[in-house]
Design a protein around this motif. Structure first.
Motif, mmCIF file in Angstrom:
data_model
loop_
_atom_site.group_PDB
_atom_site.id
_atom_site.type_symbol
_atom_site.label_atom_id
_atom_site.label_comp_id
_atom_site.label_asym_id
_atom_site.label_seq_id
_atom_site.Cartn_x
_atom_site.Cartn_y
_atom_site.Cartn_z
ATOM 1 N N VAL A 61 62.013 10.041 53.255
ATOM 2 C CA VAL A 61 60.617 9.975 53.695
ATOM 3 C C VAL A 61 59.840 11.014 52.881
ATOM 4 O O VAL A 61 60.229 12.180 52.818
ATOM 5 N N PHE A 104 56.112 12.898 51.907
ATOM 6 C CA PHE A 104 54.749 13.241 52.338
ATOM 7 C C PHE A 104 53.748 12.734 51.299
ATOM 8 O O PHE A 104 53.945 12.898 50.100
ATOM 9 N N TYR A 130 61.358 28.394 62.285
ATOM 10 C CA TYR A 130 61.938 27.657 63.385
ATOM 11 C C TYR A 130 62.787 26.507 62.835
ATOM 12 O O TYR A 130 62.600 26.087 61.697
ATOM 13 N N TYR A 185 48.375 12.240 59.129
ATOM 14 C CA TYR A 185 49.237 12.279 57.951
ATOM 15 C C TYR A 185 49.616 10.860 57.543
ATOM 16 O O TYR A 185 49.692 9.956 58.370
ATOM 17 N N TYR A 216 52.895 9.223 55.253
ATOM 18 C CA TYR A 216 54.161 9.388 54.545
ATOM 19 C C TYR A 216 54.575 8.018 54.047
ATOM 20 O O TYR A 216 54.126 6.987 54.560
ATOM 21 N N THR A 268 63.967 22.614 63.386
ATOM 22 C CA THR A 268 63.513 21.395 64.039
ATOM 23 C C THR A 268 64.370 20.222 63.584
ATOM 24 O O THR A 268 64.746 20.139 62.416
ATOM 25 N N THR A 288 52.679 29.591 59.123
ATOM 26 C CA THR A 288 51.899 29.007 58.031
ATOM 27 C C THR A 288 51.191 27.761 58.508
ATOM 28 O O THR A 288 51.559 27.149 59.498
ATOM 29 N N ARG A 289 50.173 27.367 57.783
ATOM 30 C CA ARG A 289 49.457 26.141 58.103
ATOM 31 C C ARG A 289 49.903 25.009 57.193
ATOM 32 O O ARG A 289 49.191 24.034 56.996
ATOM 33 N N ASP A 290 51.091 25.169 56.635
ATOM 34 C CA ASP A 290 51.648 24.124 55.788
ATOM 35 C C ASP A 290 51.987 22.934 56.675
ATOM 36 O O ASP A 290 52.946 22.977 57.431
ATOM 37 N N ASP A 291 51.209 21.890 56.585
ATOM 38 C CA ASP A 291 51.321 20.813 57.556
ATOM 39 C C ASP A 291 52.392 19.795 57.224
ATOM 40 O O ASP A 291 52.883 19.122 58.105
ATOM 41 N N LYS A 292 52.724 19.661 55.968
ATOM 42 C CA LYS A 292 53.584 18.547 55.593
ATOM 43 C C LYS A 292 55.024 18.817 56.010
ATOM 44 O O LYS A 292 55.491 19.935 56.030
ATOM 45 N N ILE A 293 55.708 17.740 56.371
ATOM 46 C CA ILE A 293 57.145 17.810 56.619
ATOM 47 C C ILE A 293 57.836 17.354 55.345
ATOM 48 O O ILE A 293 57.537 16.286 54.808
ATOM 49 N N GLN A 305 63.654 21.448 68.986
ATOM 50 C CA GLN A 305 63.295 22.588 68.140
ATOM 51 C C GLN A 305 63.772 23.866 68.790
ATOM 52 O O GLN A 305 63.756 23.981 70.019
ATOM 53 N N GLU A 353 45.834 18.562 52.459
ATOM 54 C CA GLU A 353 46.837 18.725 51.417
ATOM 55 C C GLU A 353 47.270 17.344 50.946
ATOM 56 O O GLU A 353 47.258 16.390 51.717
ATOM 57 N N PHE A 405 61.116 16.021 54.190
ATOM 58 C CA PHE A 405 62.370 15.467 54.683
ATOM 59 C C PHE A 405 63.414 15.488 53.576
ATOM 60 O O PHE A 405 63.132 15.136 52.442
ATOM 61 N N GLN A 452 55.087 16.198 65.045
ATOM 62 C CA GLN A 452 54.292 15.112 64.504
ATOM 63 C C GLN A 452 54.817 13.807 65.093
ATOM 64 O O GLN A 452 56.028 13.574 65.133
ATOM 65 N N GLY A 461 50.597 22.784 61.307
ATOM 66 C CA GLY A 461 51.839 23.484 61.044
ATOM 67 C C GLY A 461 53.046 22.586 61.209
ATOM 68 O O GLY A 461 53.127 21.786 62.133
ATOM 69 N N VAL A 462 53.997 22.762 60.306
ATOM 70 C CA VAL A 462 55.154 21.875 60.272
ATOM 71 C C VAL A 462 55.990 21.990 61.548
ATOM 72 O O VAL A 462 56.737 21.084 61.893
ATOM 73 N N ASN A 463 55.872 23.094 62.270
ATOM 74 C CA ASN A 463 56.687 23.259 63.459
ATOM 75 C C ASN A 463 56.064 22.632 64.700
ATOM 76 O O ASN A 463 56.661 22.699 65.775
ATOM 77 N N GLY A 480 61.160 25.730 59.051
ATOM 78 C CA GLY A 480 59.824 26.068 58.578
ATOM 79 C C GLY A 480 59.238 27.263 59.280
ATOM 80 O O GLY A 480 59.635 27.629 60.392
ATOM 81 N N ASP A 481 58.240 27.851 58.624
ATOM 82 C CA ASP A 481 57.567 29.050 59.114
ATOM 83 C C ASP A 481 56.477 28.645 60.085
ATOM 84 O O ASP A 481 55.541 27.945 59.720
ATOM 85 N N ILE A 482 56.580 29.117 61.332
ATOM 86 C CA ILE A 482 55.625 28.721 62.349
ATOM 87 C C ILE A 482 54.252 29.322 62.094
ATOM 88 O O ILE A 482 53.248 28.846 62.601
ATOM 89 N N TYR A 527 64.619 15.941 63.582
ATOM 90 C CA TYR A 527 63.999 14.641 63.773
ATOM 91 C C TYR A 527 65.083 13.564 63.674
ATOM 92 O O TYR A 527 66.117 13.756 63.032
ATOM 93 N N LEU A 534 59.444 26.186 52.619
ATOM 94 C CA LEU A 534 60.431 25.778 53.597
ATOM 95 C C LEU A 534 61.825 26.152 53.102
ATOM 96 O O LEU A 534 62.127 26.006 51.939
#
Lengths: 112, 115
Positions: B43, B45, A32, B33, B35, A34, A95-100, A49, B56, A102, B104, B99-101, A91-93, A36, A1
């Motif tokens: 916050v 993860f 992209y 998820y 957190y 985003t 990738t499957r990197d799920d975690k945010i 976003q 993950e 913050f 959530q 995906g993070v985008n 973040g890169d749309i 929150y 990220l």
């Protein structure tokens, strides 16, 4: 990220427009942007976003210049209930990197 | 509007005890998820979960922690042998896509206090 930088805190008055700018100098082509929002004692909530130019929804607008190295979240006519922490994420749309991840966000305090 | 729910809203426990935090994600979501947010801090993860297995996990999510989807609706976080430093708000989140985008949706959180 991509790393982001945003002001730690801001104060504004009810009825004013608030602009929060986020710097992301090393943003990549597939990233992209985003935002929150987190109210006190609540979980974060997705606001908006975008990828480039301008995006608007019922809550806010997001302005992204052509170089995409920064973005500005604009909240029109804020009220006391807009007091919250606002997080900018990049973040890169693809990738499957799920975690945010913050950061500290911008703590916005609306005054009467 | 569908929302993520969490129970209990506040849990107080003694150090060394086990706690289970419960979450009901949005019904058609596939990614889940946890957190946490220590008072006054960011916050953080903990773990992501998909297709009944962990996708993950962070460094925080050590052997003290486990997650489970015991049925079609609940998603739980178990903390074995709680420590004082586990005191925090724990947020569950879910999303339809990976995906993070992808948005959530966060629950209201469970405030865990370890005495």
């Amino acid at each position: 990220l991509a790393k982001t930088t945003q002001p730690i805190s801001m104060d504004s008055y009810e009825g004013q427009e608030v602009n929060i700018t986020c710097s992301h100098n090393n943003i990549a082509t597939n990233d992209y942007i985003t935002w929150y929002q987190q109210f006190p004692s609540q979980g974060p909530r997705f606001i908006i976003q975008g990828y480039k130019t301008k995006v608007t929804n019922e809550v806010a607008s997001l302005f992204i210049p052509a170089d995409r190295k920064s973005s500005t979240l604009s909240l029109p006519r804020v009220s006391l209930s807009d007091t919250a922490v606002y997080y900018c994420l990049v973040g890169d749309i693809k990738t499957r990197d799920d975690k945010i991840i913050f950061g500290k966000g911008t703590r916005l305090h609306i005054l009467p | 509007e569908p929302e993520v729910t969490q129970t209990p809203s506040h849990q107080v426990t003694q150090m060394g005890q086990e706690v289970i935090l419960r979450c009901v994600p949005i019904s058609n979501h596939l990614y889940f998820y946890w957190y946490r947010q220590i008072l006054g801090q960011k916050v953080e993860f903990l773990v992501s979960f998909y297709n009944n297995e962990i996708s993950e996990k962070s460094e925080i999510f050590d052997d003290q922690f486990s997650v489970e989807r015991p049925d079609g609706s609940n998603f739980t976080l178990k903390i074995r042998s709680t420590k004082l430093e586990d005191s925090a708000m724990y947020f569950c989140a879910s999303s339809q896509l990976a995906g993070v985008n992808n948005e959530q949706f966060f629950g209201p959180g469970t405030r865990l206090t370890v005495l």
